[in-house]
Design an enzyme around this catalytic site. Structure first.
Site, mmCIF file in Angstrom:
data_model
loop_
_atom_site.group_PDB
_atom_site.id
_atom_site.type_symbol
_atom_site.label_atom_id
_atom_site.label_comp_id
_atom_site.label_asym_id
_atom_site.label_seq_id
_atom_site.Cartn_x
_atom_site.Cartn_y
_atom_site.Cartn_z
ATOM 1 N N SER A 112 0.792 -1.235 0.000
ATOM 2 C CA SER A 112 0.000 0.000 0.000
ATOM 3 C C SER A 112 0.820 1.279 0.000
ATOM 4 O O SER A 112 0.288 2.344 -0.305
ATOM 5 C CB SER A 112 -0.902 0.035 1.229
ATOM 6 O OG SER A 112 -2.157 -0.473 0.909
ATOM 7 N N TYR A 133 -2.123 -2.500 -10.784
ATOM 8 C CA TYR A 133 -2.265 -2.257 -9.341
ATOM 9 C C TYR A 133 -1.580 -3.381 -8.547
ATOM 10 O O TYR A 133 -0.822 -3.121 -7.608
ATOM 11 C CB TYR A 133 -3.753 -2.153 -8.969
ATOM 12 C CG TYR A 133 -3.976 -2.142 -7.474
ATOM 13 C CD1 TYR A 133 -3.638 -1.028 -6.710
ATOM 14 C CD2 TYR A 133 -4.485 -3.261 -6.817
ATOM 15 C CE1 TYR A 133 -3.803 -1.032 -5.327
ATOM 16 C CE2 TYR A 133 -4.657 -3.272 -5.444
ATOM 17 C CZ TYR A 133 -4.319 -2.159 -4.707
ATOM 18 O OH TYR A 133 -4.471 -2.162 -3.338
HETATM 19 N N1 GLU Z 1 -2.048 -5.302 -2.535
HETATM 20 C C1 GLU Z 1 -2.713 -5.155 -1.314
HETATM 21 C C2 GLU Z 1 -4.196 -5.264 -1.521
HETATM 22 O O1 GLU Z 1 -4.721 -4.634 -2.398
HETATM 23 C C3 GLU Z 1 -2.325 -3.879 -0.655
HETATM 24 C C4 GLU Z 1 -2.619 -4.021 0.741
HETATM 25 C C5 GLU Z 1 -1.957 -3.049 1.668
HETATM 26 O O2 GLU Z 1 -0.724 -2.945 1.742
HETATM 27 O O3 GLU Z 1 -2.712 -2.405 2.387
HETATM 28 O O4 GLU Z 1 -4.859 -5.958 -0.826
#
Ligand code: GLU
Length: 327
Positions: free
Chosen positions: A64, A189
């Site tokens: 994130s 993403y």
């Molecule tokens: N790739 C993660 C998701 O979308 C990011 C989560 C995070 O670090 O909060 O769930």
């Protein structure tokens, strides 16, 4: 003539390395492989000094934390007015992956929750997924001063298990909040979240923001100066998941954390902090990372609203020698 700040960080590291609170994230299966003992603290000052202790070269996925920086790139690609029309700036008070959208303005709430981050990634320009990914990786390279790779197993693991993110993206597509190229954007993403960094990179990234967008070591501009405050202010209000309010109150240094255990924190005009420690609290923030940032903030008066004389003077401690401080 060692800097007392180095000894200070060593003490801080030793004080908190034994902390056993928190759990390593396992909702993305590959993340569960991380060691709960990994721990690194790095601080980079805006005049380019680097202080590090522990596992600062160990790589992990940015997760994130990428959201704040990709938001900066979207602002450069489209300008503030358009980006603001696509993604809001209000904290949700909800978990990062909650399925809530601002129906009144037809936008996700902010770029730091998953819905807003997917909408922000949708805005990144490029002829195809490859070019868009290249632009994102190059942007991070300007912040850190080195080239970055994706951890492919984490990317595939996220893609295979990211049904909730996919559902959210399609819900946003239904409301015309994002464009039709949703599969490409979701891949992008998941890829940006799977980019490999270490604690030093995270410190360099926040030091670059603290330095007005210019990497203090390489002298390379990573983001237009006018957008630096956009990124930092949303880190303050939304960067630490649904603990952002408590963080602003206790630590007072705008920051962004990720589920792999990273934290990047920006003390504007002064320094950047990068932490790596995988065990997370119930809100998703690194338990050792919270302790470390809280103490550094308190000891050096780095809370953004602090006016009291701090316990230690930052500049003297970074530049001075032990003798002059009576050690
Ligand atoms: N790739 C993660 C998701 O979308 C990011 C989560 C995070 O670090 O909060 O769930």
């Amino acid at each position: 003539m060692a800097s007392p700040f180095r000894s200070y960080l060593n003490d801080l590291y030793n004080k908190h390395r034994g902390l056993k609170k928190g759990r390593v994230a396992d909702y993305i299966p590959e993340l569960a492989l991380a060691s709960a003992d990994s721990f690194g603290i790095c601080v980079v000052s805006t005049d380019g000094q680097t202080f590090e202790v522990g596992d600062c070269d160990k790589t992990f996925t940015i997760q994130s934390i990428s959201k704040a920086f990709v938001f900066g790139l979207a602002l450069e690609d489209h300008g503030r007015k358009y980006v603001n029309s696509k993604v809001g700036m209000e904290p949700t008070g909800e978990a990062f992956n909650s399925i809530i959208l601002d129906e009144a303005t037809n936008r996700p709430y902010n770029p730091m929750v998953n819905s807003g981050a997917i909408a922000t990634t949708d805005l990144i320009k490029g002829r195809n997924g490859t070019e868009r990914l290249k632009r994102i990786l190059e942007m991070f390279g300007r912040y850190t001063g080195r080239a970055h790779d994706i951890n492919v197993p984490v990317f595939l693991s996220e893609k295979e298990t990211g049904h909730r993110n996919r559902a959210m993206a399609f819900l946003m597509l239904n409301f015309s909040m994002v464009s039709e190229k949703i599969d490409e954007t979701l891949d992008l993403y998941f890829q940006q979240c799977s980019m490999l960094v270490n604690a030093k990179d995270l410190a360099m990234m926040s030091a670059t923001l603290a330095n007005g967008g210019v990497n203090p070591v390489t002298g390379i501009r990573a983001i237009e100066e006018r957008y630096v405050q956009d990124v930092i202010s949303l880190m303050l209000t939304c960067g630490m998941y649904d603990a952002s309010g408590e963080w602003a109150y206790r630590v007072g240094i705008p920051a962004k954390s990720g589920v792999a255990g990273g934290i990047t924190a920006v003390a504007s005009g002064k320094l950047g902090i990068g932490i790596y420690s995988p065990p997370l609290d119930a809100k998703g923030n690194s338990t050792r990372g919270i302790k470390v940032c809280e103490e550094i903030s308190r000891d050096f008066g780095l809370h953004m609203f602090n006016t009291a004389t701090p316990k230690h003077d930052l500049v003297t401690w970074m530049n001075g020698d032990h003798d002059s401080l009576g050690w």
